[in-house]
Design a protein around this motif. Structure first.
Motif, mmCIF file in Angstrom:
data_model
loop_
_atom_site.group_PDB
_atom_site.id
_atom_site.type_symbol
_atom_site.label_atom_id
_atom_site.label_comp_id
_atom_site.label_asym_id
_atom_site.label_seq_id
_atom_site.Cartn_x
_atom_site.Cartn_y
_atom_site.Cartn_z
ATOM 1 N N THR A 226 0.797 -1.287 -0.158
ATOM 2 C CA THR A 226 -0.039 0.011 0.062
ATOM 3 C C THR A 226 0.899 1.239 0.116
ATOM 4 O O THR A 226 0.666 2.144 -0.865
ATOM 5 N N THR A 229 2.446 1.890 -3.229
ATOM 6 C CA THR A 229 1.370 2.562 -4.305
ATOM 7 C C THR A 229 1.248 3.846 -4.197
ATOM 8 O O THR A 229 0.947 4.639 -4.807
ATOM 9 N N ILE A 312 1.301 -9.261 -14.269
ATOM 10 C CA ILE A 312 0.301 -8.114 -14.302
ATOM 11 C C ILE A 312 0.822 -6.974 -15.387
ATOM 12 O O ILE A 312 0.268 -6.738 -15.918
ATOM 13 N N PHE A 346 -4.878 -6.975 -7.812
ATOM 14 C CA PHE A 346 -5.152 -7.523 -6.771
ATOM 15 C C PHE A 346 -4.946 -9.252 -6.907
ATOM 16 O O PHE A 346 -5.509 -9.705 -6.009
ATOM 17 N N GLY A 348 -6.653 -12.620 -8.526
ATOM 18 C CA GLY A 348 -8.035 -12.838 -9.016
ATOM 19 C C GLY A 348 -8.253 -14.458 -8.626
ATOM 20 O O GLY A 348 -7.499 -15.202 -7.999
HETATM 21 C C1 HEM Z 1 -1.941 -1.698 -2.891
HETATM 22 C C2 HEM Z 1 -1.780 -2.863 -1.941
HETATM 23 C C3 HEM Z 1 -1.945 -4.412 -2.403
HETATM 24 C C4 HEM Z 1 -1.634 -4.802 -3.564
HETATM 25 C C5 HEM Z 1 -1.204 -4.223 -4.854
HETATM 26 C C6 HEM Z 1 -1.844 -6.486 -3.368
HETATM 27 C C7 HEM Z 1 -1.577 -7.438 -4.181
HETATM 28 C C8 HEM Z 1 -1.960 -8.782 -3.958
HETATM 29 C C9 HEM Z 1 -1.696 -9.660 -4.827
HETATM 30 C C10 HEM Z 1 -1.327 -9.375 -6.668
HETATM 31 C C11 HEM Z 1 -1.885 -10.907 -4.454
HETATM 32 C C12 HEM Z 1 -1.873 -12.099 -5.031
HETATM 33 C C13 HEM Z 1 -3.065 -12.700 -5.495
HETATM 34 C C14 HEM Z 1 -3.241 -13.651 -6.715
HETATM 35 O O1 HEM Z 1 -2.109 -14.327 -6.694
HETATM 36 O O2 HEM Z 1 -4.226 -13.979 -7.314
HETATM 37 C C15 HEM Z 1 -2.205 -10.757 -3.068
HETATM 38 C C16 HEM Z 1 -2.634 -11.521 -2.005
HETATM 39 C C17 HEM Z 1 -2.836 -11.466 -0.531
HETATM 40 N N1 HEM Z 1 -2.948 -9.965 -0.001
HETATM 41 FE FE1 HEM Z 1 -2.802 -8.224 -1.081
HETATM 42 N N2 HEM Z 1 -2.131 -6.526 -1.823
HETATM 43 C C18 HEM Z 1 -2.418 -5.457 -1.338
HETATM 44 C C19 HEM Z 1 -2.694 -4.947 -0.249
HETATM 45 C C20 HEM Z 1 -2.966 -5.889 0.856
HETATM 46 C C21 HEM Z 1 -3.574 -5.547 2.164
HETATM 47 C C22 HEM Z 1 -3.591 -4.286 2.897
HETATM 48 C C23 HEM Z 1 -3.610 -6.811 2.718
HETATM 49 C C24 HEM Z 1 -4.025 -7.020 4.344
HETATM 50 C C25 HEM Z 1 -4.517 -6.505 5.034
HETATM 51 C C26 HEM Z 1 -3.155 -7.694 1.999
HETATM 52 C C27 HEM Z 1 -3.513 -9.150 2.055
HETATM 53 C C28 HEM Z 1 -3.073 -10.311 1.378
HETATM 54 C C29 HEM Z 1 -3.255 -11.742 1.690
HETATM 55 C C30 HEM Z 1 -3.542 -12.122 3.012
HETATM 56 C C31 HEM Z 1 -2.939 -12.288 0.437
HETATM 57 C C32 HEM Z 1 -2.921 -13.875 0.144
HETATM 58 C C33 HEM Z 1 -4.459 -14.210 -0.309
HETATM 59 C C34 HEM Z 1 -4.714 -15.887 -0.375
HETATM 60 O O3 HEM Z 1 -3.534 -16.396 -0.483
HETATM 61 O O4 HEM Z 1 -5.652 -16.260 -0.419
HETATM 62 N N3 HEM Z 1 -3.064 -7.245 0.715
HETATM 63 N N4 HEM Z 1 -2.184 -9.153 -2.615
#
Ligand code: HEM
Length: 412
Positions: A226, A229, A312, A346, A348
């Motif tokens: 965050t 970005t 991405i 984020f 999918g």
């Molecule tokens: C601009 C900020 C953020 C970006 C660009 C981002 C991007 C991503 C991406 C690309 C993934 C992988 C998804 C996939 O492979 O399909 C992911 C997974 C994840 N993100 Fe974020 N994220 C951000 C902020 C956050 C925040 C604030 C949190 C928690 C409060 C968070 C928690 C997680 C978790 C726990 C996963 C794993 C989900 C899973 O394995 O089921 N992220 N994020």
């Protein structure tokens, strides 16, 4: 494509193929591809899980990050931003990414861990900062990629120091969990308290080990992403004065002291955040998807155990979807709706970022709070390059800005 030491990959940037992968999630292993992060976030992290365990964990973790729960956090995000920005002096320059990292750390400590004062709060903050800083340079983060550097010889080795901090962090988090449990979580709305009261379909709560690993996962996944970005957003907004003007007009249209949730609904502000996430993916690709058996994707046949990297970058810079992709143009998100496989900051499918709604809310509220109260300018107008920082991609130098009086604040 063959990457040294990591085996072969199929890199995908085609929306149709991405859609095929998202809609056939159960045919891939995903958590096991994140094994590299285990030593940091622990083996009970959602990021490392697959199958039923992953589904259960998502159900338990999802509620605090969505719906009305988010509204409760909005005021707190604005207050944290005001408090940190109030330290800027006229004429003094600062690195935006570092300030944004302070804000996002504070958001996680207060909103997720539920700590805003007291001895534990004072102890945990510097510890978390030094723990996450471990991944902030290519040199330091190489420890994660090179197992022979993972030697725990106490404070004499970088790995040993990291492990020491991690053990201390676990102790502090355990103490916090026990205190909350003793108080029966009464009147508490932080994410940890909600995680502690969540139950699965068999009435089972998360174990203390799971709670601690998930807290560190949220910190690891949500803090730097965050903040980085936001740094890109400040950079582009001040490179393009018409964008700044249009945002300020939109903020003014809400009058004095608008409700945070009204700010979060502003269309141009939303488009600015989307465009920033399009141009500057913090992660170059999604979590690797590894096929469990032979599979057809995009008209091609692949063997079992093929690793698919969904890029991405490749997708977000396609001319057919985003004409003039090098141009920062928030309007594209007002003129057209992109599908879930055309726009993937984020991720999918079943792995879509758990914190996406919180991340977007934080981005919008931080931008609105700062841009409606402060006049800032870039220290210089040279283009800023993307630089690798551990697992993420960030602006080189972190984006330097200066607070200025309104009449000598021309940044374009
Ligand atoms: C601009 C900020 C953020 C970006 C660009 C981002 C991007 C991503 C991406 C690309 C993934 C992988 C998804 C996939 O492979 O399909 C992911 C997974 C994840 N993100 Fe974020 N994220 C951000 C902020 C956050 C925040 C604030 C949190 C928690 C409060 C968070 C928690 C997680 C978790 C726990 C996963 C794993 C989900 C899973 O394995 O089921 N992220 N994020």
């Amino acid at each position: 494509m063959q990457l040294s030491g990591l085996g072969s990959y199929v890199i995908i940037g085609n929306p149709k193929a991405i859609q095929e992968i998202f809609t056939q999630d159960s045919k891939f292993d995903i958590g096991c591809g994140n094994k590299l992060a285990e030593s940091l976030i622990g083996r009970n992290s959602i990021m490392l899980m697959d199958g039923y365990r992953h589904q259960r964990e998502r159900k338990l973790l999802m509620p605090p990050f969505h719906g009305e729960k988010l509204q409760a956090y909005a005021e707190q995000i604005c207050l944290i931003t005001k408090q940190i920005a109030s330290q800027w002096q006229f004429g003094e320059s600062f690195v935006v990414r570092s300030v944004m990292q302070k804000i996002s750390l504070e958001v996680i400590v207060q909103i997720v861990f539920g700590l805003s004062e007291g001895e534990r709060y004072e102890q945990i903050k510097p510890l978390l900062t030094s723990w996450v800083d471990m991944t902030d340079s290519p040199l330091r983060s190489s420890m994660l990629f090179l197992p022979f550097l993972q030697q725990d010889r106490g404070k004499w080795t970088p790995w040993g120091r990291m492990k020491q901090r991690q053990r201390y962090l676990h102790q502090l988090l355990q103490a916090e969990i026990e205190e909350k449990r003793a108080m029966n979580n009464q009147g508490q709305f932080d994410v940890l308290s909600l995680m502690m009261t969540a139950r699965d379909e068999n009435g089972q709560a998360m174990t203390d080990e799971e709670l601690k690993d998930e807290l560190l996962t949220i910190l690891f996944a949500g803090h730097e992403t965050t903040a980085t970005t936001l740094a890109w957003a400040f950079y582009q907004i001040h490179q393009n004065s018409h964008v700044l003007k249009q945002l300020q007009q939109e903020f003014n249209s809400l009058g004095e002291n608008p409700q945070p949730m009204k700010i979060a609904q502003l269309p141009y502000l939303t488009a600015v955040c989307y465009e920033t996430l399009r141009m500057y993916p913090v992660l170059p690709g999604l979590f690797p998807r590894i096929s469990k058996s032979a599979i057809n994707i995009g008209g091609y046949q692949f063997d079992a155990h093929t690793t698919f990297m969904l890029s991405i970058y490749l997708l977000h810079y396609r001319e057919d979807l985003y004409p003039n992709p090098q141009e920062f143009k928030p309007e594209r998100f007002l003129e057209r709706q992109y599908s879930a496989s055309e726009y993937i900051p984020f991720g999918g499918g079943s792995r879509r970022c758990l914190g996406y709604a919180l991340a977007l809310l934080e981005m919008k509220l931080v931008l609105a709070t700062v841009l409606s109260n402060y006049q800032l300018a870039l220290v210089d107008n040279k283009p800023i390059r993307v630089q690798r920082r551990g697992f993420t991609l960030a602006p080189e130098g972190g984006v330097k800005m200066v607070r200025c009086e309104s009449n000598n604040c021309e940044s374009d």
